[in-house]
Design a protein around this motif. Sequence first.
Motif, PDB file in Angstrom:
ATOM      1  N   ASP A 163       0.660 -11.041   6.922  1.00 49.08           N
ATOM      2  CA  ASP A 163       1.642 -10.209   6.512  1.00 49.08           C
ATOM      3  C   ASP A 163       1.146  -9.124   5.766  1.00 49.08           C
ATOM      4  N   GLY A 164      -0.237  -8.710   5.822  1.00 45.04           N
ATOM      5  CA  GLY A 164      -0.644  -7.447   5.394  1.00 45.04           C
ATOM      6  C   GLY A 164      -1.111  -7.642   3.847  1.00 45.04           C
ATOM      7  N   ARG A 191       0.847  -1.033  -0.127  1.00 46.52           N
ATOM      8  CA  ARG A 191      -0.060   0.018  -0.113  1.00 46.52           C
ATOM      9  C   ARG A 191       0.780   1.105  -0.044  1.00 46.52           C
ATOM     10  N   GLN A 195      -6.735  -8.527   5.711  1.00 46.04           N
ATOM     11  CA  GLN A 195      -5.436  -8.838   5.253  1.00 46.04           C
ATOM     12  C   GLN A 195      -5.021 -10.077   6.004  1.00 46.04           C
TER      13      GLN A 195
END
Length: 134
Positions: free
Chosen positions: A118-119, A68, A115
């Motif tokens: 680990d995102g 992101r 998520q």
Amino acid sequence: MLAGIHHVAIIASDYQRSKRFYTHVLGCQIVDENYRPERDSYKLDLAIPGGGQIELFSFPDAPERPSRPEAQGLRHLSFKVENLETAISQLKSHHIEVEPIRIDPYTQCRFTFFQDPDGLPLELYEIGKSDTSA
């Protein structure tokens, strides 16, 4: 030429944590698991309900990847669900934060994002009567 998606490969920062997430939280079934001593790495093949697989890897000292805001590359992985509220409730029972439900302006189908450990951005996309792409 293409017949479908075979698998998506994911490198986890914490293999055991991600293995638990994809099997116990999302319900993927283990197809095969191998430890590769020459690479000090695990490779876990997980079946996704409805077809396809996730290959979950561990690699020592793998670099982080920005996800992101809107980094280039794979944007997110989306899973089909029949009932969005039920799926969200299941995620929340595992203390997983879920974004507010949105409506796809083109298909009118509902979806949301969450998520992995680990995102990695994951999407739940509710299969609707008007969604012919599912």
